[in-house]
Design a protein around this motif. Structure first.
Motif, PDB file in Angstrom:
ATOM      1  N   HIS A 110      -6.102   5.109  12.215  1.00  0.00           N
ATOM      2  CA  HIS A 110      -6.978   5.164  13.385  1.00  0.00           C
ATOM      3  C   HIS A 110      -8.270   5.950  13.129  1.00  0.00           C
ATOM      4  O   HIS A 110      -9.345   5.474  13.516  1.00  0.00           O
ATOM      5  N   PRO A 111      -8.217   7.128  12.491  1.00  0.00           N
ATOM      6  CA  PRO A 111      -9.478   7.845  12.231  1.00  0.00           C
ATOM      7  C   PRO A 111     -10.445   7.028  11.363  1.00  0.00           C
ATOM      8  O   PRO A 111     -11.650   6.988  11.643  1.00  0.00           O
ATOM      9  N   CYS A 112      -9.954   6.339  10.355  1.00  0.00           N
ATOM     10  CA  CYS A 112     -10.822   5.511   9.504  1.00  0.00           C
ATOM     11  C   CYS A 112     -11.357   4.322  10.277  1.00  0.00           C
ATOM     12  O   CYS A 112     -12.476   3.862  10.031  1.00  0.00           O
ATOM     13  N   ASN A 113     -10.579   3.807  11.231  1.00  0.00           N
ATOM     14  CA  ASN A 113     -11.034   2.682  12.034  1.00  0.00           C
ATOM     15  C   ASN A 113     -12.194   3.087  12.937  1.00  0.00           C
ATOM     16  O   ASN A 113     -13.073   2.269  13.229  1.00  0.00           O
ATOM     17  N   ARG A 114     -12.243   4.353  13.341  1.00  0.00           N
ATOM     18  CA  ARG A 114     -13.331   4.834  14.188  1.00  0.00           C
ATOM     19  C   ARG A 114     -14.594   5.133  13.392  1.00  0.00           C
ATOM     20  O   ARG A 114     -15.676   5.215  13.949  1.00  0.00           O
ATOM     21  N   HIS A 115     -14.459   5.282  12.080  1.00  0.00           N
ATOM     22  CA  HIS A 115     -15.605   5.586  11.224  1.00  0.00           C
ATOM     23  C   HIS A 115     -16.431   4.314  11.033  1.00  0.00           C
ATOM     24  O   HIS A 115     -15.884   3.255  10.762  1.00  0.00           O
ATOM     25  N   PRO A 116     -17.753   4.374  11.116  1.00  0.00           N
ATOM     26  CA  PRO A 116     -18.586   3.174  11.024  1.00  0.00           C
ATOM     27  C   PRO A 116     -18.449   2.396   9.717  1.00  0.00           C
ATOM     28  O   PRO A 116     -18.669   1.195   9.703  1.00  0.00           O
ATOM     29  N   GLN A 133       0.821  -1.218   0.000  1.00  0.00           N
ATOM     30  CA  GLN A 133       0.000   0.000   0.000  1.00  0.00           C
ATOM     31  C   GLN A 133       0.854   1.268   0.000  1.00  0.00           C
ATOM     32  O   GLN A 133       0.322   2.372   0.037  1.00  0.00           O
ATOM     33  N   HIS A 134       2.173   1.117  -0.014  1.00  0.00           N
ATOM     34  CA  HIS A 134       3.121   2.247  -0.034  1.00  0.00           C
ATOM     35  C   HIS A 134       2.922   3.195   1.139  1.00  0.00           C
ATOM     36  O   HIS A 134       3.132   4.408   1.008  1.00  0.00           O
ATOM     37  N   GLY A 135       2.483   2.650   2.284  1.00  0.00           N
ATOM     38  CA  GLY A 135       2.331   3.459   3.487  1.00  0.00           C
ATOM     39  C   GLY A 135       1.048   4.261   3.557  1.00  0.00           C
ATOM     40  O   GLY A 135       0.893   5.106   4.427  1.00  0.00           O
ATOM     41  N   PHE A 136       0.111   4.003   2.660  1.00  0.00           N
ATOM     42  CA  PHE A 136      -1.143   4.748   2.630  1.00  0.00           C
ATOM     43  C   PHE A 136      -2.266   3.954   3.281  1.00  0.00           C
ATOM     44  O   PHE A 136      -2.318   2.729   3.176  1.00  0.00           O
ATOM     45  N   CYS A 137      -3.189   4.664   3.911  1.00  0.00           N
ATOM     46  CA  CYS A 137      -4.399   4.051   4.454  1.00  0.00           C
ATOM     47  C   CYS A 137      -5.234   3.539   3.279  1.00  0.00           C
ATOM     48  O   CYS A 137      -5.386   4.232   2.269  1.00  0.00           O
ATOM     49  N   ALA A 138      -5.807   2.353   3.410  1.00  0.00           N
ATOM     50  CA  ALA A 138      -6.597   1.756   2.332  1.00  0.00           C
ATOM     51  C   ALA A 138      -7.923   2.476   2.118  1.00  0.00           C
ATOM     52  O   ALA A 138      -8.530   2.339   1.056  1.00  0.00           O
ATOM     53  N   LEU A 139      -8.375   3.257   3.097  1.00  0.00           N
ATOM     54  CA  LEU A 139      -9.673   3.925   2.962  1.00  0.00           C
ATOM     55  C   LEU A 139      -9.553   5.401   2.566  1.00  0.00           C
ATOM     56  O   LEU A 139     -10.189   5.844   1.615  1.00  0.00           O
ATOM     57  N   CYS A 140      -8.749   6.170   3.283  1.00  0.00           N
ATOM     58  CA  CYS A 140      -8.667   7.612   2.994  1.00  0.00           C
ATOM     59  C   CYS A 140      -7.464   7.963   2.119  1.00  0.00           C
ATOM     60  O   CYS A 140      -7.327   9.103   1.687  1.00  0.00           O
ATOM     61  N   HIS A 141      -6.583   7.006   1.888  1.00  0.00           N
ATOM     62  CA  HIS A 141      -5.422   7.161   0.997  1.00  0.00           C
ATOM     63  C   HIS A 141      -4.459   8.259   1.436  1.00  0.00           C
ATOM     64  O   HIS A 141      -3.828   8.901   0.605  1.00  0.00           O
ATOM     65  N   THR A 142      -4.332   8.464   2.749  1.00  0.00           N
ATOM     66  CA  THR A 142      -3.342   9.403   3.265  1.00  0.00           C
ATOM     67  C   THR A 142      -2.138   8.608   3.783  1.00  0.00           C
ATOM     68  O   THR A 142      -2.301   7.496   4.293  1.00  0.00           O
ATOM     69  N   PRO A 143      -0.933   9.148   3.636  1.00  0.00           N
ATOM     70  CA  PRO A 143       0.262   8.420   4.086  1.00  0.00           C
ATOM     71  C   PRO A 143       0.382   8.435   5.611  1.00  0.00           C
ATOM     72  O   PRO A 143       0.033   9.420   6.269  1.00  0.00           O
ATOM     73  N   HIS A 144       0.855   7.328   6.168  1.00  0.00           N
ATOM     74  CA  HIS A 144       1.054   7.184   7.612  1.00  0.00           C
ATOM     75  C   HIS A 144       2.271   6.304   7.858  1.00  0.00           C
ATOM     76  O   HIS A 144       2.554   5.407   7.063  1.00  0.00           O
ATOM     77  N   PRO A 145       2.951   6.498   8.999  1.00  0.00           N
ATOM     78  CA  PRO A 145       3.982   5.533   9.371  1.00  0.00           C
ATOM     79  C   PRO A 145       3.308   4.214   9.745  1.00  0.00           C
ATOM     80  O   PRO A 145       2.130   4.187  10.125  1.00  0.00           O
ATOM     81  N   ALA A 146       4.031   3.128   9.645  1.00  0.00           N
ATOM     82  CA  ALA A 146       3.469   1.799   9.919  1.00  0.00           C
ATOM     83  C   ALA A 146       2.845   1.713  11.309  1.00  0.00           C
ATOM     84  O   ALA A 146       1.834   1.044  11.503  1.00  0.00           O
ATOM     85  N   SER A 147       3.424   2.414  12.275  1.00  0.00           N
ATOM     86  CA  SER A 147       2.921   2.361  13.654  1.00  0.00           C
ATOM     87  C   SER A 147       1.521   2.958  13.792  1.00  0.00           C
ATOM     88  O   SER A 147       0.827   2.697  14.768  1.00  0.00           O
ATOM     89  N   GLU A 148       1.089   3.770  12.823  1.00  0.00           N
ATOM     90  CA  GLU A 148      -0.230   4.407  12.890  1.00  0.00           C
ATOM     91  C   GLU A 148      -1.285   3.690  12.052  1.00  0.00           C
ATOM     92  O   GLU A 148      -2.418   4.173  11.939  1.00  0.00           O
ATOM     93  N   LEU A 149      -0.929   2.554  11.461  1.00  0.00           N
ATOM     94  CA  LEU A 149      -1.889   1.808  10.648  1.00  0.00           C
ATOM     95  C   LEU A 149      -2.278   0.513  11.353  1.00  0.00           C
ATOM     96  O   LEU A 149      -1.468  -0.123  12.016  1.00  0.00           O
TER      97      LEU A 149
END
Length: 68
Positions: free
Chosen positions: A60-66, A20-36
């Motif tokens: 984490h923000p996407c994980n909180r989204h229903p 995923q090249h460090g991107f969130c699968a839902l919002c497509h913003t880059p994050h360090p591995a520790s934040e995914l």
């Protein structure tokens, strides 16, 4: 249905992070591995497997989204 042990979880997370090249699968913003977070596309309760095809990394923000 088997759960992943810590070593399997780390290995799959590392593989998905590179895929995923460090991107969130839902919002497509880059994050360090520790934040995914490693999540199932099809939940295990619904018969989803622990395969790479059924796993994704989300922030984490996407994980909180229903809808996650």
């Amino acid at each position: 249905m088997r759960t992943l042990n810590a070593r399997q979880r780390r290995s799959k997370k590392r593989h998905l992070y590179l895929k995923q090249h460090g991107f969130c699968a839902l919002c497509h913003t880059p994050h360090p591995a520790s934040e995914l977070i490693l999540k199932h596309r099809v939940h295990r309760k619904a018969g989803g497997a622990n395969t790479l095809a059924n796993l994704r990394l989300i922030c984490h923000p996407c994980n909180r989204h229903p809808a996650a």
